[in-house]
Scaffold this active site. Structure first.
Site, PDB file in Angstrom:
ATOM      1  NE  ARG A  10      -1.629  -1.327   3.625  1.00 29.93           N
ATOM      2  CZ  ARG A  10      -1.891  -1.363   4.920  1.00 29.93           C
ATOM      3  NH1 ARG A  10      -3.130  -1.281   5.338  1.00 29.93           N
ATOM      4  NH2 ARG A  10      -0.932  -1.481   5.817  1.00 29.93           N
ATOM      5  CG  HIS A  37      10.983 -20.353   7.614  1.00 27.55           C
ATOM      6  ND1 HIS A  37       9.923 -19.655   8.120  1.00 27.55           N
ATOM      7  CD2 HIS A  37      11.843 -20.508   8.637  1.00 27.55           C
ATOM      8  CE1 HIS A  37      10.130 -19.397   9.388  1.00 27.55           C
ATOM      9  NE2 HIS A  37      11.276 -19.907   9.736  1.00 27.55           N
ATOM     10  CG  HIS A  57       8.241 -23.803  12.257  1.00 28.86           C
ATOM     11  ND1 HIS A  57       8.055 -23.639  10.909  1.00 28.86           N
ATOM     12  CD2 HIS A  57       8.264 -22.557  12.786  1.00 28.86           C
ATOM     13  CE1 HIS A  57       7.968 -22.358  10.631  1.00 28.86           C
ATOM     14  NE2 HIS A  57       8.081 -21.670  11.755  1.00 28.86           N
TER      15      HIS A  57
HETATM   16  P1  NDP Z   1       5.540  -6.764   7.970  1.00 27.27           P
HETATM   17  O1  NDP Z   1       4.507  -6.258   8.888  1.00 27.27           O
HETATM   18  O2  NDP Z   1       6.940  -6.275   8.133  1.00 27.27           O
HETATM   19  O3  NDP Z   1       5.114  -6.420   6.473  1.00 27.27           O
HETATM   20  C1  NDP Z   1       3.794  -6.613   6.007  1.00 27.27           C
HETATM   21  C2  NDP Z   1       3.715  -6.134   4.579  1.00 27.27           C
HETATM   22  O4  NDP Z   1       2.360  -6.245   4.154  1.00 27.27           O
HETATM   23  C3  NDP Z   1       4.131  -4.705   4.374  1.00 27.27           C
HETATM   24  O5  NDP Z   1       4.794  -4.609   3.135  1.00 27.27           O
HETATM   25  C4  NDP Z   1       2.815  -3.966   4.343  1.00 27.27           C
HETATM   26  O6  NDP Z   1       3.045  -2.830   3.551  1.00 27.27           O
HETATM   27  C5  NDP Z   1       1.920  -4.968   3.676  1.00 27.27           C
HETATM   28  N1  NDP Z   1       0.506  -4.818   4.055  1.00 27.27           N
HETATM   29  C6  NDP Z   1       0.013  -4.693   5.299  1.00 27.27           C
HETATM   30  N2  NDP Z   1      -1.328  -4.625   5.273  1.00 27.27           N
HETATM   31  C7  NDP Z   1      -1.671  -4.713   3.977  1.00 27.27           C
HETATM   32  C8  NDP Z   1      -2.914  -4.698   3.297  1.00 27.27           C
HETATM   33  N3  NDP Z   1      -4.064  -4.557   3.952  1.00 27.27           N
HETATM   34  N4  NDP Z   1      -2.930  -4.824   1.962  1.00 27.27           N
HETATM   35  C9  NDP Z   1      -1.766  -4.947   1.290  1.00 27.27           C
HETATM   36  N5  NDP Z   1      -0.544  -4.944   1.869  1.00 27.27           N
HETATM   37  C10 NDP Z   1      -0.509  -4.848   3.204  1.00 27.27           C
HETATM   38  O7  NDP Z   1       5.459  -8.336   8.007  1.00 27.27           O
HETATM   39  P2  NDP Z   1       6.603  -9.387   7.649  1.00 27.27           P
HETATM   40  O8  NDP Z   1       7.278  -8.960   6.411  1.00 27.27           O
HETATM   41  O9  NDP Z   1       7.421  -9.640   8.844  1.00 27.27           O
HETATM   42  O10 NDP Z   1       5.764 -10.721   7.421  1.00 27.27           O
HETATM   43  C11 NDP Z   1       5.004 -10.947   6.262  1.00 27.27           C
HETATM   44  C12 NDP Z   1       4.427 -12.366   6.335  1.00 27.27           C
HETATM   45  O11 NDP Z   1       5.495 -13.286   6.426  1.00 27.27           O
HETATM   46  C13 NDP Z   1       3.559 -12.598   7.571  1.00 27.27           C
HETATM   47  O12 NDP Z   1       2.503 -13.450   7.223  1.00 27.27           O
HETATM   48  C14 NDP Z   1       4.478 -13.315   8.541  1.00 27.27           C
HETATM   49  O13 NDP Z   1       3.752 -14.171   9.398  1.00 27.27           O
HETATM   50  C15 NDP Z   1       5.339 -14.120   7.582  1.00 27.27           C
HETATM   51  N6  NDP Z   1       6.655 -14.438   8.129  1.00 27.27           N
HETATM   52  C16 NDP Z   1       7.554 -13.451   8.403  1.00 27.27           C
HETATM   53  C17 NDP Z   1       8.808 -13.753   8.899  1.00 27.27           C
HETATM   54  C18 NDP Z   1       9.824 -12.707   9.181  1.00 27.27           C
HETATM   55  O14 NDP Z   1      10.957 -13.081   9.526  1.00 27.27           O
HETATM   56  N7  NDP Z   1       9.514 -11.438   9.032  1.00 27.27           N
HETATM   57  C19 NDP Z   1       9.210 -15.160   9.139  1.00 27.27           C
HETATM   58  C20 NDP Z   1       8.195 -16.118   8.794  1.00 27.27           C
HETATM   59  C21 NDP Z   1       6.979 -15.757   8.311  1.00 27.27           C
HETATM   60  P3  NDP Z   1       2.122  -1.546   3.474  1.00 27.27           P
HETATM   61  O15 NDP Z   1       1.828  -1.138   4.880  1.00 27.27           O
HETATM   62  O16 NDP Z   1       2.955  -0.604   2.689  1.00 27.27           O
HETATM   63  O17 NDP Z   1       0.929  -2.008   2.739  1.00 27.27           O
END
Ligand code: NDP
Length: 497
Positions: free
Chosen positions: A47, A179, A241
């Site tokens: 977004r 993972h 996991h």
């Molecule tokens: P973050 O909160 O850092 O990032 C979430 C992303 O989703 C951002 O790019 C945000 O960007 C976007 N986002 C949030 N709400 C919306 C929406 N309504 N519509 C579209 N885009 C949206 O999360 P992570 O990157 O840490 O994690 C992402 C996924 O990966 C999760 O499901 C998490 O459980 C999984 N995961 C993460 C790990 C990690 O090490 N980080 C490890 C294992 C799994 P914006 O606000 O610009 O839209």
């Protein structure tokens, strides 16, 4: 040797933590082949109102942090990275489709597409619908959709999400990420078991006393308190996991190494697992303040976005029984938590002791033919983190003789280290992204598999169990030791060495 085909890799959640820390470095590493790199393009979307240039700058920073050279990175980012802002209403998915098609035309890509949902779990469903509604679920090439963990919150929500996914995608287009399955040692479990007749012949209730699976994490909940407090450790770690590790240890040899043959065997293990009795087979805990590496660390309840009276578990210990011919009666002990003394992911397979010990062990004499005298058991440790490898404990004769003239035994180890044998192992995400791009779903969780593992914990997730406090920096609440002692025939399971 099959190669990665030219494709467009669309990341939903491109401004997030996972993209920066894992996906961009893994994609960059995969694209080191110049021919592949020219025709594999990444389109980030979220977004936030970022430009192509902002996305490239963030990626450059992420890659610099991973030690890559500035010049090569800059070239790849400029040539291969694009960004499309995605709002939450209106025709945003239509605009995304137009951008995908425009990039493919402009760059001469054949229509192969991977959509990676690195989004908050509540947005998986809307993103799937959005893709389906504008026809991005199909193309002139292959189309694959990758869904991050957690897949669902419980059995009902996992089934609902599977239904939603299947309305727009065929199962063979879907890659559900766990993972842990991308780690070399996890994959090597299958090679180890089914490539070495030595152990496989002993891999059953006749020879194995118990299996312990430990996933210990010294870190606390950090900045993820808001998400974590809604989830808890059983949902965050055990259901996915640890249960995946258990299925790989317990599964029967597959008919072939083809993806569905392997996943069929894993599902059979899940179906044979008995639901743990919350009263007798489970201990939950939550870390209190404590001292780690000489520094005071705050309690879970003091973490940002965690309520001061939270009863969410940060630790779980469980005993599971795989009720089939191979495993009936062998306890599978799972133990995992945050703020434990050190980082460790390990599977400990403890073999049964020899029926009678003829030797002196630990200084205690054993009288020949004394059936009460137990020989120390052999143990196989399979370590996934931090030092990937195997370690087999066995007994040897200690040099010399003891004062009473008896022959004494001492435990020694046969060790194998991945790092020493093969150098650094690739990151799990690199392995998994390669498999997605090659169309190999073996290391991804199938729809029936994810539902079966939620089903296994349905009773536990509904139960109102006490959550015992434990001091940060310890191996969990004291209740675990008492419980483990009653679980195993060979005495209390020890904290990992
Ligand atoms: P973050 O909160 O850092 O990032 C979430 C992303 O989703 C951002 O790019 C945000 O960007 C976007 N986002 C949030 N709400 C919306 C929406 N309504 N519509 C579209 N885009 C949206 O999360 P992570 O990157 O840490 O994690 C992402 C996924 O990966 C999760 O499901 C998490 O459980 C999984 N995961 C993460 C790990 C990690 O090490 N980080 C490890 C294992 C799994 P914006 O606000 O610009 O839209």
């Amino acid at each position: 040797m099959p190669r990665i085909q030219p494709h467009l890799f669309v990341i939903f959640g491109a401004t997030g933590d996972l993209t920066k820390r894992k996906l961009i470095p893994a994609l960059y590493s995969l694209m080191q082949d110049a021919d592949v790199a020219r025709r594999c393009v990444v389109l980030g979307t979220a977004r936030s109102d970022w430009s192509d240039e902002r996305f490239r700058e963030e990626a450059r920073e992420a890659l610099r942090d991973n030690g890559y050279s500035e010049e090569a990175v800059a070239k790849w980012c400029t040539r291969n990275l694009y960004y499309q802002c995605l709002g939450t209403e209106g025709n945003d998915y239509g605009q995304l489709r137009d951008r995908v098609e425009q990039l493919e035309r402009h760059l001469g890509l054949p229509g192969n597409r991977a959509f990676y949902l690195s989004l908050p779990p509540s947005v998986y469903g809307p993103a799937i619908e959005g893709l389906g509604d504008v026809g991005l679920n199909d193309s002139s090439g292959w189309t694959r959709v990758v869904v991050e963990k957690p897949f669902g919150y419980d059995l009902d929500s996992a089934q609902a999400l599977n239904d939603q996914v299947h309305r727009h995608f065929d199962e063979d287009q879907v890659y559900r990420i766990d993972h842990y399955l991308g780690k070399e040692t996890v994959q090597n479990l299958m090679a180890f078991r089914f490539g070495n007749a030595l152990f496989e012949s002993m891999w059953n209730r006749e020879h194995i006393d118990r299996v312990e699976i430990t996933v210990a994490e010294p870190l606390g909940v950090g900045g993820r308190g808001g998400y974590y407090d809604q989830s808890g450790h059983v949902r965050d770690m055990v259901q996915n996991h640890l249960t995946q590790l258990l299925t790989l240890v317990a599964m029967e040899p597959p008919a072939s190494m083809e993806a569905n043959a392997i996943r069929d065997e894993k599902v059979k293990v899940l179906n044979a697992l008995q639901q743990p009795d919350p009263e007798t087979d489970v201990v939950l805990g939550q870390y209190a303040a404590g001292t780690m590496d000489g520094e005071r660390v705050p309690a879970y309840r003091e973490a940002p976005d965690v309520p001061a009276d939270s009863i969410t578990e940060t630790f779980a210990a469980l005993r599971l029984n795989v009720a089939n011919w191979r495993w009936q009666g062998v306890p599978f002990l799972l133990r995992t938590g945050k703020r434990l003394p050190r980082k460790l992911t390990q599977i400990a397979v403890r073999f049964q002791s020899a029926p009678i010990s003829l030797f002196q062990s630990d200084g205690a004499p054993c009288v020949p033919q004394n059936a009460d005298c137990e020989a120390p058991p052999n143990e196989l440790l399979i370590t996934l983190q931090p030092d990937e490898g195997f370690d087999l404990r066995f007994e040897v004769k200690a040099p010399g003789t003891s004062p009473d003239g008896a022959m004494a035994l001492e435990s020694q180890h046969l060790s194998f280290s991945y790092q020493d044998a093969f150098g650094p192992v690739p990151d799990a995400y690199e392995t998994l992204l390669r498999d997605i791009l090659m169309g190999d779903p073996t290391l991804f969780v199938r729809a029936d598999e994810v539902e079966a593992s939620w089903q296994l914990y349905a009773g536990l997730l509904d139960a109102d169990l006490p959550v015992h406090p434990y001091e940060a920096g310890t191996w969990g609440p004291a209740a675990v030791d008492r419980l483990l002692a009653t679980w195993t025939s060979g005495g209390p399971a020890s904290p990992p060495a």
